[in-house]
Scaffold this active site. Sequence first.
Site, PDB file in Angstrom:
ATOM      1  N   LEU A   1       0.790  -1.229   0.000  1.00 25.12           N
ATOM      2  CA  LEU A   1       0.000   0.000   0.000  1.00 25.12           C
ATOM      3  C   LEU A   1       0.824   1.282   0.000  1.00 25.12           C
ATOM      4  O   LEU A   1       0.261   2.373   0.060  1.00 25.12           O
ATOM      5  CB  LEU A   1      -1.015   0.015   1.155  1.00 25.12           C
ATOM      6  CG  LEU A   1      -1.903  -1.236   1.270  1.00 25.12           C
ATOM      7  CD1 LEU A   1      -2.821  -1.114   2.483  1.00 25.12           C
ATOM      8  CD2 LEU A   1      -2.696  -1.472  -0.001  1.00 25.12           C
ATOM      9  N   CYS A   2       2.149   1.191  -0.047  1.00 28.84           N
ATOM     10  CA  CYS A   2       2.977   2.393  -0.187  1.00 28.84           C
ATOM     11  C   CYS A   2       2.921   2.886  -1.630  1.00 28.84           C
ATOM     12  O   CYS A   2       2.962   2.092  -2.568  1.00 28.84           O
ATOM     13  CB  CYS A   2       4.438   2.103   0.180  1.00 28.84           C
ATOM     14  SG  CYS A   2       4.766   2.181   1.929  1.00 28.84           S
ATOM     15  N   HIS A   3       2.853   4.186  -1.776  1.00 34.01           N
ATOM     16  CA  HIS A   3       2.843   4.775  -3.112  1.00 34.01           C
ATOM     17  C   HIS A   3       4.263   4.797  -3.683  1.00 34.01           C
ATOM     18  O   HIS A   3       5.212   5.080  -2.946  1.00 34.01           O
ATOM     19  CB  HIS A   3       2.318   6.220  -3.055  1.00 34.01           C
ATOM     20  CG  HIS A   3       0.879   6.305  -2.694  1.00 34.01           C
ATOM     21  ND1 HIS A   3       0.451   6.327  -1.385  1.00 34.01           N
ATOM     22  CD2 HIS A   3      -0.232   6.360  -3.458  1.00 34.01           C
ATOM     23  CE1 HIS A   3      -0.868   6.406  -1.370  1.00 34.01           C
ATOM     24  NE2 HIS A   3      -1.312   6.433  -2.614  1.00 34.01           N
TER      25      HIS A   3
ATOM     26  N   MET B   1       8.251   6.017   5.435  1.00 37.33           N
ATOM     27  CA  MET B   1       8.512   4.600   5.154  1.00 37.33           C
ATOM     28  C   MET B   1       9.809   4.425   4.360  1.00 37.33           C
ATOM     29  O   MET B   1      10.550   3.472   4.571  1.00 37.33           O
ATOM     30  CB  MET B   1       7.337   3.961   4.409  1.00 37.33           C
ATOM     31  CG  MET B   1       6.064   3.878   5.249  1.00 37.33           C
ATOM     32  SD  MET B   1       6.289   3.147   6.886  1.00 37.33           S
ATOM     33  CE  MET B   1       6.894   1.542   6.490  1.00 37.33           C
ATOM     34  N   GLU B   2      10.100   5.360   3.485  1.00 38.68           N
ATOM     35  CA  GLU B   2      11.340   5.291   2.722  1.00 38.68           C
ATOM     36  C   GLU B   2      12.553   5.479   3.630  1.00 38.68           C
ATOM     37  O   GLU B   2      13.569   4.789   3.490  1.00 38.68           O
ATOM     38  CB  GLU B   2      11.322   6.322   1.590  1.00 38.68           C
ATOM     39  CG  GLU B   2      10.399   5.964   0.443  1.00 38.68           C
ATOM     40  CD  GLU B   2       8.905   6.130   0.730  1.00 38.68           C
ATOM     41  OE1 GLU B   2       8.097   5.702  -0.114  1.00 38.68           O
ATOM     42  OE2 GLU B   2       8.531   6.687   1.779  1.00 38.68           O
TER      43      GLU B   2
ATOM     44  N   ASP C   1      24.715  -8.677   7.357  1.00 38.50           N
ATOM     45  CA  ASP C   1      25.052  -9.683   6.350  1.00 38.50           C
ATOM     46  C   ASP C   1      26.543  -9.713   6.044  1.00 38.50           C
ATOM     47  O   ASP C   1      27.142 -10.779   5.939  1.00 38.50           O
ATOM     48  CB  ASP C   1      24.266  -9.433   5.066  1.00 38.50           C
ATOM     49  CG  ASP C   1      24.614 -10.435   3.985  1.00 38.50           C
ATOM     50  OD1 ASP C   1      24.473 -11.656   4.239  1.00 38.50           O
ATOM     51  OD2 ASP C   1      25.042 -10.014   2.889  1.00 38.50           O
TER      52      ASP C   1
END
Length: 161
Positions: free
Chosen positions: A76-78, A114-115, A129
């Site tokens: 749902l993120c644009h 969110m980014e 990692d």
Amino acid sequence: MKDQLTHTDQAGKASMVDVSDKPVTARTAGASGAILMQAKTLAAIRDNRLKKGDVLATARIAGVMAAKRTHDLIPLCHPLVLNDVQVAINERDDGKGLNVATSVRTSGKTGVEMEALTACSVTLLTLYDMAKAIDRHMEMTDIKVTSKAGGASGDWSLDDQ
């Protein structure tokens, strides 16, 4: 109503927020997190002695790439055109690992929190990692949004609390 969830419809089903009527504004967001590790691991990263190569440069690039692909990872993120993504990695003052700080900037109809979080998280994952061969006890912690600016909800900073 301000407390209403934005990614659910009236029936409670998940839905993408319609931003078509929102104005384009300058948007920024910052996030931070940390990765705790053994002193020998931190020294190996600092001295560029890991077999996988330059850990810090690789992690910074991974963070930038992740921010650009957030809409592919988070439902749902644009999809957004990002104007700038910055990833800073610094040794913690206590000598027990690394701090990561990210900032993201765009001109758009929706925010970039969110980014910024995705950039921070993937930077930390990449650090893990690349160093896990010598330290499987590393711990990623304290991932959070530190600031946001732009849009109807106004500006906010973790420092304001």
